[in-house]
Enzyme design. Sequence first.
Site, PDB file in Angstrom:
ATOM      1  N   GLY A 210       0.937  -0.957   0.025  1.00  0.00           N
ATOM      2  CA  GLY A 210       0.027  -0.385  -0.465  1.00  0.00           C
ATOM      3  C   GLY A 210       1.183   1.448  -0.380  1.00  0.00           C
ATOM      4  O   GLY A 210       0.257   2.202   0.502  1.00  0.00           O
TER       5      GLY A 210
ATOM      6  N   ASN B 210      -5.157   2.824 -13.688  1.00  0.00           N
ATOM      7  CA  ASN B 210      -3.695   1.556 -12.574  1.00  0.00           C
ATOM      8  C   ASN B 210      -2.524   1.838 -13.011  1.00  0.00           C
ATOM      9  O   ASN B 210      -2.025   3.154 -14.156  1.00  0.00           O
ATOM     10  CB  ASN B 210      -3.896   0.154 -13.968  1.00  0.00           C
ATOM     11  CG  ASN B 210      -2.785  -0.560 -13.157  1.00  0.00           C
ATOM     12  OD1 ASN B 210      -2.817  -1.212 -12.479  1.00  0.00           O
ATOM     13  ND2 ASN B 210      -2.022  -1.350 -14.221  1.00  0.00           N
TER      14      ASN B 210
ATOM     15  N   HIS C 270       1.448   0.663 -13.161  1.00  0.00           N
ATOM     16  CA  HIS C 270       2.525  -0.148 -14.159  1.00  0.00           C
ATOM     17  C   HIS C 270       3.896   0.282 -13.429  1.00  0.00           C
ATOM     18  O   HIS C 270       4.501   1.390 -14.014  1.00  0.00           O
ATOM     19  CB  HIS C 270       2.247  -0.790 -14.974  1.00  0.00           C
ATOM     20  CG  HIS C 270       2.480  -2.091 -15.595  1.00  0.00           C
ATOM     21  ND1 HIS C 270       2.317  -3.149 -14.445  1.00  0.00           N
ATOM     22  CD2 HIS C 270       3.997  -1.511 -16.231  1.00  0.00           C
ATOM     23  CE1 HIS C 270       3.678  -3.596 -14.942  1.00  0.00           C
ATOM     24  NE2 HIS C 270       4.578  -3.246 -16.368  1.00  0.00           N
TER      25      HIS C 270
END
Length: 209
Positions: free
Chosen positions: A12, A108, A110
């Site tokens: 996290g 997202n 990456h």
Amino acid sequence: MVRVVVCVSGGGTNLQAILDGVADGSIRQTQIVGVISNNPGVMALTRAEKAGVPGYAICPADYADREAFHQALLDKLAELSPDLIVLAGFLVRIPEEMIRRYERRILNIHPSLIPSYCGVGYYGLKVHEGCLARGSKITGATVHFVDAGMDSGPILLQKAVEVHPDDTPKILQRRVMEEAEWVLLPKAIDAFACGNIDWIDGKPWIREN
Ligand code: GRF
């Protein structure tokens, strides 16, 4: 206020960058309304709790099959009613129905410069192992909108990071997180929340202001 749900799987640290950005005002007009983890008891859920954000563990192993897990995920999202969903180190394929329901509203992160070192088999440390094995001199991170593919959606932001000769995968991962991931994701969320994303020929661009 834009309602944001963050999906996590482990440490996290990207979630923490987001929570810190909301707290210090660098991420504007945003409320993190929930954190969903596919793993119980992870640090990401502890980070959410400390920030007073509701955390939910929705774990595939708790459901009869993948379809039931997907439905539980969709039901929780419907309950939280997000304007934006952020996959921050979320190592689970999301259901097609989720991509349909939240079109152009799922981001997202990456840890490479897509299209390098992405797609099937490239996640977590494997991304950096591939980069070092090939001898790339520059890597970085990418924030993209999620489509039905793996790391194949429209790119929103990228940031380059230098590779060093003595890097190990772990050292490189940390540098990419610190110098790129934790910078890009808050910036992307702020831009979305402030309506500063233009779509030009199907490609998203952040309007600086
Ligand atoms: C990060 O490298 C992220 O790019 C990848 O998962 C790793 C862990 O992220 N997707 P976090 O610490 O759980 O945010």
